[in-house]
Design a protein around this motif. Structure first.
Motif, PDB file in Angstrom:
ATOM      1  N   LEU A  57       9.851  -1.858   4.065  1.00  0.00           N
ATOM      2  CA  LEU A  57       9.532  -3.272   4.246  1.00  0.00           C
ATOM      3  C   LEU A  57       8.071  -3.472   4.620  1.00  0.00           C
ATOM      4  N   ARG A  58       7.588  -2.655   5.527  1.00  0.00           N
ATOM      5  CA  ARG A  58       6.181  -2.782   5.910  1.00  0.00           C
ATOM      6  C   ARG A  58       5.258  -2.466   4.735  1.00  0.00           C
ATOM      7  N   GLY A  59       5.613  -1.457   3.965  1.00  0.00           N
ATOM      8  CA  GLY A  59       4.806  -1.125   2.799  1.00  0.00           C
ATOM      9  C   GLY A  59       4.807  -2.234   1.769  1.00  0.00           C
ATOM     10  N   GLY A  60       5.989  -2.866   1.555  1.00  0.00           N
ATOM     11  CA  GLY A  60       6.052  -3.974   0.617  1.00  0.00           C
ATOM     12  C   GLY A  60       5.208  -5.158   1.059  1.00  0.00           C
ATOM     13  N   GLY A  61       5.286  -5.477   2.361  1.00  0.00           N
ATOM     14  CA  GLY A  61       4.468  -6.573   2.875  1.00  0.00           C
ATOM     15  C   GLY A  61       2.980  -6.289   2.759  1.00  0.00           C
ATOM     16  N   ALA A  62       2.606  -5.048   3.082  1.00  0.00           N
ATOM     17  CA  ALA A  62       1.192  -4.677   2.965  1.00  0.00           C
ATOM     18  C   ALA A  62       0.733  -4.713   1.510  1.00  0.00           C
ATOM     19  N   ALA A  63       1.611  -4.301   0.585  1.00  0.00           N
ATOM     20  CA  ALA A  63       1.243  -4.319  -0.837  1.00  0.00           C
ATOM     21  C   ALA A  63       1.024  -5.743  -1.330  1.00  0.00           C
ATOM     22  N   VAL A  64       1.884  -6.681  -0.884  1.00  0.00           N
ATOM     23  CA  VAL A  64       1.712  -8.075  -1.287  1.00  0.00           C
ATOM     24  C   VAL A  64       0.376  -8.616  -0.796  1.00  0.00           C
ATOM     25  N   LEU A  65       0.057  -8.351   0.477  1.00  0.00           N
ATOM     26  CA  LEU A  65      -1.222  -8.808   1.013  1.00  0.00           C
ATOM     27  C   LEU A  65      -2.393  -8.164   0.284  1.00  0.00           C
ATOM     28  N   ALA A  66      -2.271  -6.879  -0.025  1.00  0.00           N
ATOM     29  CA  ALA A  66      -3.356  -6.193  -0.724  1.00  0.00           C
ATOM     30  C   ALA A  66      -3.563  -6.763  -2.117  1.00  0.00           C
ATOM     31  N   ILE A  67      -2.468  -7.015  -2.833  1.00  0.00           N
ATOM     32  CA  ILE A  67      -2.591  -7.583  -4.185  1.00  0.00           C
ATOM     33  C   ILE A  67      -3.224  -8.970  -4.124  1.00  0.00           C
ATOM     34  N   MET A  68      -2.812  -9.774  -3.138  1.00  0.00           N
ATOM     35  CA  MET A  68      -3.378 -11.108  -3.004  1.00  0.00           C
ATOM     36  C   MET A  68      -4.874 -11.047  -2.711  1.00  0.00           C
ATOM     37  N   LEU A  69      -5.272 -10.127  -1.834  1.00  0.00           N
ATOM     38  CA  LEU A  69      -6.695  -9.966  -1.534  1.00  0.00           C
ATOM     39  C   LEU A  69      -7.467  -9.461  -2.748  1.00  0.00           C
ATOM     40  N   LEU A  70      -6.857  -8.567  -3.517  1.00  0.00           N
ATOM     41  CA  LEU A  70      -7.527  -8.059  -4.720  1.00  0.00           C
ATOM     42  C   LEU A  70      -7.713  -9.170  -5.751  1.00  0.00           C
TER      43      LEU A  70
END
Length: 332
Positions: free
Chosen positions: A29-42
């Motif tokens: 779950l933490r990895g999924g949340g971090a991935a969403v934030l990273a994709i949005m920032l990218l």
């Protein structure tokens, strides 16, 4: 507390081993949340990088200029942003009552044997491609909506958004082209696209209203509608707002359906019944194929403005739902 040896007891620290499955689940779950934030920032970083050349030239006038002439340095998103907001606003005004009524009927009134069929039909409407809605709006709805637009401009024309320049309601031979390709027609098409999404969210929230409170209201003599007004709607208020904001976010970014219906103009057009409007997404779809290097940077800047606007809408929706009763219940 001191013991016989004079040494004070320390409280024993409790440690619960959650086990490997729980740790893996929490890490996923933490990895999924971090991935969403990273994709949005990218995505935001990519749009900013590609748009920087145009933003350096336009500076703050990019937000106040109506024209779109990147070749001459005279370009901005004022007109297309206003058009985007107006189309989305018309869509939400139409879609929210329709979605609310449908969700209440499915969750509270529909017979159990038909409920699953109705849910499937609503979900199927949400899966229809946007180009199909656009073709429906272009070939069928536009001709049918002209009469409604003419009636609104005739009897409600005193309301500024319903004013139509160049239209004479008392002239039966007056051309109907002033009512075509308008914000109103585009808003109806987008409303049909976002209503199933809003309806699905509202239906889920309404179905989670506490059974005890439902039965208590009915036991005290409330009618079915009285129980809905006193229990279901207050409980689902946050979900209704969140679903509306989610639908608004999709309406702001709708591309193909709007592109097929509207007639693009690059001036601020506040009259929703009058022909001519534009949106950020349709601008990008219209100019992308023939854009040079600088105009591509300008289109990226327009996309960045739309990206930031939808982010604000989604963050506002999340904060409202999180503070509501239904949002708290759904988070538990």
């Amino acid at each position: 507390m001191a013991t016989a040896t004079g040494v004070e007891d320390e409280p024993r620290r409790l440690h619960a081993d959650s086990g490997l499955p729980d740790r893996l689940f929490r890490g996923t779950l933490r990895g999924g949340g971090a991935a969403v934030l990273a994709i949005m920032l990218l995505v935001g970083g990519f749009l900013t990088y590609r748009a920087w050349q145009a933003l350096e030239v336009a500076e703050f006038s990019f937000l106040t200029t109506e024209a779109w002439e990147p070749g001459s340095g005279n370009f901005g998103v004022a007109a297309v942003l206003v058009g985007t907001v107006l189309i989305a606003s018309v869509a939400i005004v139409i879609a929210v009552p329709l979605a609310t009524g449908t969700a209440l009927y499915i969750s509270e009134y529909a017979p159990a044997r038909f409920r699953r069929t109705l849910i499937s039909l609503v979900d199927l409407m949400a899966a229809v491609p946007s180009v199909v809605y656009g073709l429906w709006g272009m070939f069928f709805l536009e001709g049918q909506a002209i009469g409604v637009a003419r009636w609104l401009s005739t009897y409600v024309g005193w309301f500024p958004p319903f004013t139509v320049d160049g239209a004479d309601p008392h002239d039966p031979l007056n051309s109907a082209t002033v009512y075509t390709s308008s914000t109103f027609i585009a808003g109806i098409v987008v409303a049909m696209m976002v209503a199933p999404v809003i309806c699905s969210i509202m239906r889920e929230v309404f179905s989670q209203a506490p059974v005890g409170e439902r039965e208590g209201a009915l036991a005290l003599g409330a009618t079915r509608w009285g129980m809905i007004r006193s229990v279901v709607l207050p409980f689902g208020k946050g979900g209704m707002i969140g679903g509306t904001m989610l639908g608004l976010g999709r309406a702001l970014g709708e591309t193909i359906a709007v592109f097929l219906v509207i007639s693009p103009v690059f001036v601020i057009q506040p009259h929703v019944l009058q022909a001519g409007t534009s949106s950020v997404s349709s601008l990008i779809a219209l100019r992308y194929g023939e854009a040079g290097a600088f105009e591509m940077s300008a289109l990226m800047a327009a996309g960045l403005a739309l990206f930031l606007m939808t982010l604000v809408v989604n963050f506002v929706a999340s904060s409202i739902v999180a503070r509501s009763r239904s949002g708290a219940a759904s988070d538990a």
